[in-house]
Design a protein around this motif. Sequence first.
Motif, PDB file in Angstrom:
ATOM      1  N   TRP A 147       0.812  -1.214   0.000  1.00 57.91           N
ATOM      2  CA  TRP A 147       0.000   0.000   0.000  1.00 57.91           C
ATOM      3  C   TRP A 147       0.848   1.267   0.000  1.00 57.91           C
ATOM      4  CZ3 TRP A 147      -4.767  -0.773  -1.385  1.00 57.91           C
ATOM      5  CH2 TRP A 147      -5.375  -1.993  -1.101  1.00 57.91           C
ATOM      6  N   PHE A 148       2.110   1.133   0.372  1.00 56.39           N
ATOM      7  CA  PHE A 148       2.991   2.309   0.396  1.00 56.39           C
ATOM      8  C   PHE A 148       3.160   2.897  -1.012  1.00 56.39           C
ATOM      9  CE2 PHE A 148       6.046  -1.120  -0.420  1.00 56.39           C
ATOM     10  CZ  PHE A 148       6.875  -0.567  -1.388  1.00 56.39           C
ATOM     11  N   ILE A 149       2.915   2.121  -2.043  1.00 60.90           N
ATOM     12  CA  ILE A 149       3.012   2.650  -3.408  1.00 60.90           C
ATOM     13  C   ILE A 149       1.995   3.771  -3.617  1.00 60.90           C
ATOM     14  CG2 ILE A 149       2.614   2.099  -5.850  1.00 60.90           C
ATOM     15  CD1 ILE A 149       3.881  -0.631  -5.319  1.00 60.90           C
ATOM     16  N   LEU A 150       0.791   3.609  -3.074  1.00 59.55           N
ATOM     17  CA  LEU A 150      -0.224   4.660  -3.203  1.00 59.55           C
ATOM     18  C   LEU A 150       0.094   5.845  -2.292  1.00 59.55           C
ATOM     19  CD1 LEU A 150      -3.556   2.620  -3.535  1.00 59.55           C
ATOM     20  CD2 LEU A 150      -1.845   3.233  -5.270  1.00 59.55           C
ATOM     21  N   LEU A 166       2.283  11.498  -2.300  1.00 55.57           N
ATOM     22  CA  LEU A 166       3.391  12.397  -1.984  1.00 55.57           C
ATOM     23  C   LEU A 166       3.975  12.994  -3.259  1.00 55.57           C
ATOM     24  CD1 LEU A 166       4.789  13.253   0.679  1.00 55.57           C
ATOM     25  CD2 LEU A 166       6.511  11.498   0.217  1.00 55.57           C
ATOM     26  N   ALA A 167       4.092  12.179  -4.303  1.00 53.71           N
ATOM     27  CA  ALA A 167       4.616  12.664  -5.578  1.00 53.71           C
ATOM     28  C   ALA A 167       3.676  13.710  -6.174  1.00 53.71           C
ATOM     29  CB  ALA A 167       4.788  11.497  -6.544  1.00 53.71           C
ATOM     30  N   GLN A 168       2.360  13.518  -6.016  1.00 52.47           N
ATOM     31  CA  GLN A 168       1.405  14.498  -6.545  1.00 52.47           C
ATOM     32  C   GLN A 168       1.457  15.816  -5.784  1.00 52.47           C
ATOM     33  OE1 GLN A 168      -2.557  12.821  -6.857  1.00 52.47           O
ATOM     34  NE2 GLN A 168      -2.047  11.756  -8.763  1.00 52.47           N
ATOM     35  N   ARG A 190      -4.817  -0.244  -7.934  1.00 51.96           N
ATOM     36  CA  ARG A 190      -5.416   0.687  -8.895  1.00 51.96           C
ATOM     37  C   ARG A 190      -6.866   0.964  -8.527  1.00 51.96           C
ATOM     38  NH1 ARG A 190      -8.887   0.406 -12.637  1.00 51.96           N
ATOM     39  NH2 ARG A 190      -9.004  -1.886 -12.516  1.00 51.96           N
ATOM     40  N   GLN A 191      -7.612  -0.086  -8.181  1.00 53.75           N
ATOM     41  CA  GLN A 191      -9.020   0.059  -7.840  1.00 53.75           C
ATOM     42  C   GLN A 191      -9.207   0.906  -6.584  1.00 53.75           C
ATOM     43  OE1 GLN A 191     -10.401  -3.959  -7.513  1.00 53.75           O
ATOM     44  NE2 GLN A 191     -10.190  -4.391  -9.691  1.00 53.75           N
ATOM     45  N   CYS A 192      -8.315   0.753  -5.636  1.00 51.86           N
ATOM     46  CA  CYS A 192      -8.384   1.564  -4.412  1.00 51.86           C
ATOM     47  C   CYS A 192      -8.072   3.027  -4.726  1.00 51.86           C
ATOM     48  CB  CYS A 192      -7.421   1.008  -3.367  1.00 51.86           C
ATOM     49  SG  CYS A 192      -7.589   1.775  -1.748  1.00 51.86           S
ATOM     50  N   TRP A 193      -7.100   3.249  -5.615  1.00 51.15           N
ATOM     51  CA  TRP A 193      -6.727   4.621  -5.983  1.00 51.15           C
ATOM     52  C   TRP A 193      -7.882   5.342  -6.669  1.00 51.15           C
ATOM     53  CZ3 TRP A 193      -2.881   7.913  -4.914  1.00 51.15           C
ATOM     54  CH2 TRP A 193      -2.782   9.069  -5.703  1.00 51.15           C
ATOM     55  N   THR A 194      -8.555   4.651  -7.587  1.00 52.42           N
ATOM     56  CA  THR A 194      -9.642   5.293  -8.333  1.00 52.42           C
ATOM     57  C   THR A 194     -10.936   5.374  -7.538  1.00 52.42           C
ATOM     58  OG1 THR A 194     -10.315   3.169  -9.296  1.00 52.42           O
ATOM     59  CG2 THR A 194      -8.704   4.481 -10.530  1.00 52.42           C
ATOM     60  N   GLY A 195     -11.015   4.653  -6.421  1.00 55.46           N
ATOM     61  CA  GLY A 195     -12.218   4.656  -5.610  1.00 55.46           C
ATOM     62  C   GLY A 195     -13.181   3.526  -5.922  1.00 55.46           C
ATOM     63  N   GLU A 196     -12.817   2.672  -6.882  1.00 54.23           N
ATOM     64  CA  GLU A 196     -13.672   1.530  -7.216  1.00 54.23           C
ATOM     65  C   GLU A 196     -13.755   0.545  -6.052  1.00 54.23           C
ATOM     66  OE1 GLU A 196     -12.620  -0.275 -11.090  1.00 54.23           O
ATOM     67  OE2 GLU A 196     -11.310   1.479 -11.329  1.00 54.23           O
ATOM     68  N   GLU A 254      -7.940  14.269  -1.458  1.00 54.05           N
ATOM     69  CA  GLU A 254      -7.825  15.198  -2.579  1.00 54.05           C
ATOM     70  C   GLU A 254      -6.919  14.690  -3.694  1.00 54.05           C
ATOM     71  OE1 GLU A 254      -6.548  18.858  -0.824  1.00 54.05           O
ATOM     72  OE2 GLU A 254      -8.451  19.186   0.250  1.00 54.05           O
ATOM     73  N   ARG A 255      -6.541  13.410  -3.645  1.00 53.14           N
ATOM     74  CA  ARG A 255      -5.646  12.858  -4.676  1.00 53.14           C
ATOM     75  C   ARG A 255      -6.283  12.962  -6.056  1.00 53.14           C
ATOM     76  NH1 ARG A 255      -8.656   8.965  -2.488  1.00 53.14           N
ATOM     77  NH2 ARG A 255      -9.389   7.186  -3.755  1.00 53.14           N
ATOM     78  N   ASN A 256      -5.437  13.042  -7.054  1.00 49.29           N
ATOM     79  CA  ASN A 256      -5.915  13.040  -8.436  1.00 49.29           C
ATOM     80  C   ASN A 256      -6.102  11.596  -8.878  1.00 49.29           C
ATOM     81  OD1 ASN A 256      -6.434  13.288 -11.125  1.00 49.29           O
ATOM     82  ND2 ASN A 256      -4.432  14.138 -11.686  1.00 49.29           N
ATOM     83  N   THR A 257      -7.337  11.136  -8.901  1.00 48.56           N
ATOM     84  CA  THR A 257      -7.623   9.733  -9.204  1.00 48.56           C
ATOM     85  C   THR A 257      -7.479   9.415 -10.688  1.00 48.56           C
ATOM     86  OG1 THR A 257      -9.989  10.206  -9.425  1.00 48.56           O
ATOM     87  CG2 THR A 257      -9.183   9.528  -7.245  1.00 48.56           C
TER      88      THR A 257
END
Length: 326
Positions: free
Chosen positions: A96-99, A104-106, A274-280, A319-322
Amino acid sequence: MNEFSQYIKLIGKGKKSGKYLTQEQANDAFHLLLTGQAEPEQVGAFLMLLRVREESEQELAGFVQAAREYSPLAIQQINADLDMGCYAGKRRHLPWFILAMLCLAQSGKRIFLHGCKEPDSNRLYIPDVFKTLNIPISQTAEQASSQLDKIGFAYMDLQQVNPQLNDLIQMRSLFGLRSPANTLARMLNPTGAPFSFHGVYHRHFDERHINVAKLLGDKHVSCIRGEGGEVEVNPERGFVQHLIHNDVISELEFPTLLPNWQIKPRSLTPDELRQCWTGELQFEYGQQAIIGTIACYLTLLDSIDVEQALTKAKQMWAERNTQFEF
């Protein structure tokens, strides 16, 4: 006898007569080892003697000093804000640290990741995850710099970052055991980034990493006992974060972020990131691991307290850019 044999003799005399190397001796010994001036049998004996009796902080500092000199100059010149060595791999949970790193990168930080896959390991490593998510893996310093400019983070394998150190880690296929090389790789900071974050598995190794950072003169370093030994918070337990800022060592206490233990997933499916990042996908363990990990990075980078860091981390995640393209 060749020159390297003196160091095997020093550490290998047994419990009563064996000695610890000074930082200077350790530096010299590792230079000899990395430049091929030790026979293969001597390398194996040296690493396994250290594995059995454990390295001192002075020895680790000397080894890291030597190893840093063998990262190619182009790697050393990469412009990064935060260095993270990702060597443990994941077995129980997704990385999960990748997300957290992506958030942080954003926010504008430049993050350089390095790691490697160990032989005969059934763990999930970053290259496997990045390939599944179609995230590029940099093969050269030029590619890494381009990735940092484009998306704020880049990953390179230790084979390109420090080939000699990678060769030592790959010797696990001969020994069946990890060697001190795994610890050194986490401390390497090959780009000389001003901030470095380490994850370890064993008790007291977090403190050791910070003490070694002080011996090395590293300015801003943090180390935690991360989930599976990675640069990731385990939200199911409270923990102590160890830090050093400009020669001053400190500790921060993080609370437990999940009220109840979660059921461990039966399998690790990288596409769920990916699904967690996009909110799926709504996954409580993953979200709390991400928020806690972001907060841990922020206490190092922004020198803020835990409460402030957790508040800011929740906001960054919300507020991440999904729309990031996996």
